[in-house]
Design an enzyme around this catalytic site. Sequence first.
Site, mmCIF file in Angstrom:
data_model
loop_
_atom_site.group_PDB
_atom_site.id
_atom_site.type_symbol
_atom_site.label_atom_id
_atom_site.label_comp_id
_atom_site.label_asym_id
_atom_site.label_seq_id
_atom_site.Cartn_x
_atom_site.Cartn_y
_atom_site.Cartn_z
ATOM 1 N N HIS A 118 18.867 -37.430 31.269
ATOM 2 C CA HIS A 118 19.165 -37.265 32.691
ATOM 3 C C HIS A 118 20.571 -37.715 33.093
ATOM 4 C CE1 HIS A 118 17.798 -36.978 36.946
ATOM 5 N NE2 HIS A 118 18.802 -37.833 37.088
ATOM 6 N N GLY A 150 25.208 -36.454 42.143
ATOM 7 C CA GLY A 150 25.412 -37.897 42.028
ATOM 8 C C GLY A 150 24.945 -38.501 43.322
ATOM 9 N N ASN A 151 24.576 -39.756 43.319
ATOM 10 C CA ASN A 151 24.198 -40.381 44.581
ATOM 11 C C ASN A 151 24.474 -41.873 44.549
ATOM 12 O OD1 ASN A 151 21.527 -41.137 43.275
ATOM 13 N ND2 ASN A 151 21.394 -38.896 43.332
ATOM 14 N N HIS A 185 24.650 -43.492 40.878
ATOM 15 C CA HIS A 185 23.929 -42.720 39.868
ATOM 16 C C HIS A 185 24.665 -41.408 39.622
ATOM 17 C CE1 HIS A 185 20.994 -40.450 37.730
ATOM 18 N NE2 HIS A 185 20.760 -39.644 38.746
ATOM 19 N N GLU A 214 16.558 -39.212 44.588
ATOM 20 C CA GLU A 214 16.478 -40.349 43.677
ATOM 21 C C GLU A 214 16.404 -41.697 44.413
ATOM 22 O OE1 GLU A 214 17.940 -38.477 39.588
ATOM 23 O OE2 GLU A 214 19.349 -38.177 41.203
ATOM 24 N N HIS A 251 25.410 -37.968 36.569
ATOM 25 C CA HIS A 251 25.019 -37.254 35.359
ATOM 26 C C HIS A 251 26.287 -37.000 34.552
ATOM 27 C CE1 HIS A 251 21.538 -35.400 37.966
ATOM 28 N NE2 HIS A 251 21.416 -36.701 37.799
HETATM 29 ZN ZN LIG Z 1 19.978 -37.734 38.752
#
Ligand SMILES: [Zn+2]
Length: 217
Positions: free
Chosen positions: A160, A31-32, A97, A78, A99
């Site tokens: 994604h 995650g970011n 962001h 990303e 998943h």
């Molecule tokens: Zn990603």
Amino acid sequence: MDKERAKQVQAAVCEAAKKLASSNLVVGTWGNISARLDDDYMVVTPSGMKYETLRPEDMVVVNMHDLTYEGSLKPTVETPMHARILLERPEIGAVVHTHSTYALVMAAAHKPIPPICDDQVQILGGEVRVARYTLPGTGDMAEAVTEALKGRMGALIANHGAVACGRNLDEALVAATVLEKAAQVYIGTQAVGGGVELSPEDIAFMYDFFMNKYGQR
Ligand SMILES: [Zn+2]
């Protein structure tokens, strides 16, 4: 760039990354997060580090225009997507962001999340669209996601994951949680004949209320 403000934003992104790590939205380092610093710079989480041991100074200050950065740590792969969203959407201050599982179920099926929950439309602005499939970390993904985000604060990314936005980090974290829950609820409604969509008028009213009138003033 204001160095003092950069330090404050680095601390805030680090704190948000730890909150995200302790949520059920990410597994490992998948995650970011980014937050706007000014018109030219953003702060993003570094690539592939354990969130538990992150320090504020590990958060990477990145030039949104050319993606150059200072320091020894690489920003998340990303980064192009974060930069593109923040550049194109001045009202957005932070991007999360993930998943997360239920969002990824929908994204893997290339199915949008219809507008069926009040909190979904208040915070995300309506139906959550799916960005077309693109390779992760590319400018192509940045473009596809920004397109799917038009007029929204959240989008799915085909095969994604998901992206959630807010005017600040707290809002972006809430948006990520609400998006994941909306995906879970939508999938659940399939067992009882499907969810009932909210009307465009009610969606517009609730989104406007959240963006302009909600909270203590
Ligand atoms: Zn990603």
